[in-house]
Motif scaffolding. Structure first.
Motif, PDB file in Angstrom:
ATOM      1  N   ALA A   1       0.812  -1.215   0.000  1.00 29.26           N
ATOM      2  CA  ALA A   1       0.000   0.000   0.000  1.00 29.26           C
ATOM      3  C   ALA A   1       0.848   1.269   0.000  1.00 29.26           C
ATOM      4  O   ALA A   1       0.541   2.228  -0.714  1.00 29.26           O
ATOM      5  N   ALA A   2       1.915   1.285   0.785  1.00 31.54           N
ATOM      6  CA  ALA A   2       2.750   2.483   0.871  1.00 31.54           C
ATOM      7  C   ALA A   2       3.442   2.758  -0.454  1.00 31.54           C
ATOM      8  O   ALA A   2       3.516   3.902  -0.913  1.00 31.54           O
ATOM      9  N   GLY A   3       3.937   1.696  -1.095  1.00 33.21           N
ATOM     10  CA  GLY A   3       4.596   1.860  -2.387  1.00 33.21           C
ATOM     11  C   GLY A   3       3.631   2.317  -3.452  1.00 33.21           C
ATOM     12  O   GLY A   3       3.955   3.167  -4.289  1.00 33.21           O
ATOM     13  N   ALA A   4       2.416   1.752  -3.442  1.00 34.24           N
ATOM     14  CA  ALA A   4       1.399   2.140  -4.416  1.00 34.24           C
ATOM     15  C   ALA A   4       0.997   3.601  -4.233  1.00 34.24           C
ATOM     16  O   ALA A   4       0.821   4.331  -5.216  1.00 34.24           O
ATOM     17  N   ALA A   5       0.869   4.037  -2.993  1.00 37.82           N
ATOM     18  CA  ALA A   5       0.496   5.417  -2.724  1.00 37.82           C
ATOM     19  C   ALA A   5       1.586   6.386  -3.178  1.00 37.82           C
ATOM     20  O   ALA A   5       1.300   7.441  -3.762  1.00 37.82           O
ATOM     21  N   SER A   6       2.849   6.011  -2.918  1.00 32.38           N
ATOM     22  CA  SER A   6       3.965   6.852  -3.331  1.00 32.38           C
ATOM     23  C   SER A   6       4.031   6.962  -4.850  1.00 32.38           C
ATOM     24  O   SER A   6       4.218   8.052  -5.404  1.00 32.38           O
ATOM     25  N   LEU A   7       3.847   5.828  -5.533  1.00 30.80           N
ATOM     26  CA  LEU A   7       3.887   5.826  -6.992  1.00 30.80           C
ATOM     27  C   LEU A   7       2.720   6.613  -7.575  1.00 30.80           C
ATOM     28  O   LEU A   7       2.882   7.384  -8.526  1.00 30.80           O
ATOM     29  N   SER A   8       1.533   6.437  -7.002  1.00 26.65           N
ATOM     30  CA  SER A   8       0.357   7.154  -7.481  1.00 26.65           C
ATOM     31  C   SER A   8       0.563   8.661  -7.383  1.00 26.65           C
ATOM     32  O   SER A   8       0.219   9.419  -8.298  1.00 26.65           O
ATOM     33  N   SER A   9       1.145   9.107  -6.281  1.00 25.69           N
ATOM     34  CA  SER A   9       1.418  10.525  -6.097  1.00 25.69           C
ATOM     35  C   SER A   9       2.412  11.030  -7.140  1.00 25.69           C
ATOM     36  O   SER A   9       2.237  12.121  -7.708  1.00 25.69           O
ATOM     37  N   ALA A  10       3.456  10.238  -7.391  1.00 26.06           N
ATOM     38  CA  ALA A  10       4.466  10.641  -8.365  1.00 26.06           C
ATOM     39  C   ALA A  10       3.888  10.687  -9.776  1.00 26.06           C
ATOM     40  O   ALA A  10       4.180  11.602 -10.549  1.00 26.06           O
TER      41      ALA A  10
ATOM     42  N   VAL B   1      12.858   4.220  -7.839  1.00 25.38           N
ATOM     43  CA  VAL B   1      12.287   2.958  -8.331  1.00 25.38           C
ATOM     44  C   VAL B   1      13.088   1.766  -7.844  1.00 25.38           C
ATOM     45  O   VAL B   1      12.514   0.771  -7.376  1.00 25.38           O
ATOM     46  N   PHE B   2      14.415   1.840  -7.929  1.00 23.94           N
ATOM     47  CA  PHE B   2      15.260   0.669  -7.639  1.00 23.94           C
ATOM     48  C   PHE B   2      15.863   0.667  -6.240  1.00 23.94           C
ATOM     49  O   PHE B   2      16.327  -0.376  -5.765  1.00 23.94           O
ATOM     50  N   GLY B   3      15.869   1.814  -5.580  1.00 25.77           N
ATOM     51  CA  GLY B   3      16.402   1.877  -4.222  1.00 25.77           C
ATOM     52  C   GLY B   3      17.862   1.481  -4.149  1.00 25.77           C
ATOM     53  O   GLY B   3      18.659   1.769  -5.049  1.00 25.77           O
TER      54      GLY B   3
ATOM     55  N   GLY C   1      14.069 -10.561  -8.476  1.00 27.05           N
ATOM     56  CA  GLY C   1      14.469 -10.643  -7.081  1.00 27.05           C
ATOM     57  C   GLY C   1      15.105  -9.362  -6.568  1.00 27.05           C
ATOM     58  O   GLY C   1      15.243  -9.164  -5.358  1.00 27.05           O
ATOM     59  N   LEU C   2      15.500  -8.474  -7.502  1.00 25.62           N
ATOM     60  CA  LEU C   2      16.147  -7.214  -7.117  1.00 25.62           C
ATOM     61  C   LEU C   2      15.166  -6.054  -7.037  1.00 25.62           C
ATOM     62  O   LEU C   2      15.513  -4.974  -6.588  1.00 25.62           O
ATOM     63  N   LEU C   3      13.928  -6.307  -7.511  1.00 26.07           N
ATOM     64  CA  LEU C   3      12.940  -5.234  -7.568  1.00 26.07           C
ATOM     65  C   LEU C   3      12.101  -5.186  -6.294  1.00 26.07           C
ATOM     66  O   LEU C   3      12.027  -6.153  -5.549  1.00 26.07           O
ATOM     67  N   GLY C   4      11.485  -4.051  -6.063  1.00 26.37           N
ATOM     68  CA  GLY C   4      10.606  -3.904  -4.903  1.00 26.37           C
ATOM     69  C   GLY C   4      11.257  -3.180  -3.748  1.00 26.37           C
ATOM     70  O   GLY C   4      10.657  -3.053  -2.678  1.00 26.37           O
ATOM     71  N   GLY C   5      12.487  -2.687  -3.957  1.00 21.13           N
ATOM     72  CA  GLY C   5      13.171  -2.002  -2.869  1.00 21.13           C
ATOM     73  C   GLY C   5      13.147  -0.502  -2.996  1.00 21.13           C
ATOM     74  O   GLY C   5      13.943   0.190  -2.379  1.00 21.13           O
ATOM     75  N   GLY C   6      12.222   0.006  -3.808  1.00 22.07           N
ATOM     76  CA  GLY C   6      12.166   1.437  -4.070  1.00 22.07           C
ATOM     77  C   GLY C   6      11.468   2.222  -2.982  1.00 22.07           C
ATOM     78  O   GLY C   6      11.119   1.690  -1.916  1.00 22.07           O
ATOM     79  N   ARG C   7      11.223   3.483  -3.274  1.00 23.14           N
ATOM     80  CA  ARG C   7      10.691   4.426  -2.287  1.00 23.14           C
ATOM     81  C   ARG C   7       9.278   4.054  -1.853  1.00 23.14           C
ATOM     82  O   ARG C   7       8.447   3.660  -2.642  1.00 23.14           O
ATOM     83  N   ARG C   8       9.033   4.175  -0.570  1.00 24.87           N
ATOM     84  CA  ARG C   8       7.700   3.950   0.003  1.00 24.87           C
ATOM     85  C   ARG C   8       7.146   5.252   0.570  1.00 24.87           C
ATOM     86  O   ARG C   8       7.889   6.106   0.985  1.00 24.87           O
TER      87      ARG C   8
END
Length: 212
Positions: free
Chosen positions: A49-58, A89-91, A205-212
Motif C-alpha cells: 500500500a505504501a509503495g502504491a500510494a507513493s507511486l500514485s502521487s508521483a 524505483v530501484f532503491g 528478485g532485485l525489484l521492490g526495494g524502491g521508495r515507500r
C-alpha cells in the motif's frame, strides 16, 4: 502491438544515440532493456500500500508534463529528475539492477546508467497521463524506431481477458496501480511477455526495494 511497445517505438533512439555518443544499435538495445525494467520496478514497488500510494502521487505529479507533446525530444528531458526517479524505483539495488539489465541488453552498465535518467521522466509522464487522464500518445518524429506511436487507454488493456474479475480497483477502492503495470508487463493482451518477461524474471528478485 502492446501498449509498452508503442511507447518504445516513440522513443527517439537516434537522438539519444547522438546525445550519448554511441551507435543507434547500442542505444536501441539499452532502451529496450531499461524501459521495461523501470516499469517492472514500479510494479514491484506498488505491491504494498505504501509503495502504491507513493507511486500514485508521483504519477499524478507527472501527468501534466508537456514532455510528450508534439513528440518526445530527448534534449528536453530533465535527467536530474530522471536520476532521482530511477533511484526511487530501484532503491539500494539500483547498481545491481543496472548490471543485470546491461547484461541482458548486451551493453555496458555505464550506458544503462546514462539511459535510465533519460527514460524515467518519459515513462512517468506517459504512465501519469494514462492513469490520470490526458492524451499520452507520443507523436512520431524522424529517427524513431518506427510504428505509429498510437496508444489506447492503459486501463482498457486490462480487459484482455474479459472473463477475469476487474482488477483496476483494489478492495479498499481507488486505482490498482500494481495491476495496471502488471498488465503492461504481461498480465493482459497488451503486455510484453516473451523476451521482456525473461528480463523481469532475471531481475525480479532485485525489484521492490524502491521508495515507500
Amino acid at each position: 502491438m502492446s501498449e509498452l511497445n508503442s511507447l518504445l517505438d516513440s522513443i527517439p533512439v537516434e537522438q539519444i544515440a547522438d546525445q550519448l555518443g554511441v551507435s543507434t544499435d547500442e542505444a536501441r538495445r539499452a532502451i529496450d532493456a531499461a524501459l521495461p525494467s523501470l516499469v517492472g520496478g514500479m510494479q514491484a514497488n506498488a505491491a504494498d500500500a505504501a509503495g502504491a500510494a507513493s507511486l500514485s502521487s508521483a504519477l499524478s505529479a507527472h501527468a501534466e508534463s508537456s514532455l510528450l507533446d508534439g513528440g518526445i525530444d530527448a534534449a528536453s528531458v530533465d535527467t536530474e529528475d530522471g536520476a532521482k526517479i530511477a533511484h526511487n524505483v530501484f532503491g539500494d539495488n539500483e547498481g545491481a539492477v543496472t548490471e543485470q539489465v546491461a547484461l541482458f541488453g548486451g551493453v555496458s552498465p555505464a550506458l544503462i546508467q546514462k539511459v535510465l535518467p533519460i527514460l524515467a521522466p518519459i515513462v512517468m509522464a506517459w504512465l501519469g497521463k494514462q492513469v490520470f487522464g490526458g492524451d499520452a500518445a507520443p507523436q512520431q518524429k524522424p529517427g524513431r524506431r518506427g510504428g505509429n506511436g498510437s496508444l489506447d487507454d492503459l486501463k482498457d488493456m486490462l480487459d484482455g481477458n474479459r472473463n477475469e474479475p476487474d482488477r483496476r480497483e483494489p478492495a479498499g477502492g481507488g486505482l490498482d496501480i500494481g495491476s495496471i503495470l502488471g498488465g503492461l508487463l504481461g498480465g493482459g493482451k497488451g503486455g510484453l511477455g516473451g523476451r521482456f518477461g525473461d528480463l523481469l524474471g532475471t531481475i525480479g528478485g532485485l525489484l521492490g526495494g524502491g521508495r515507500r
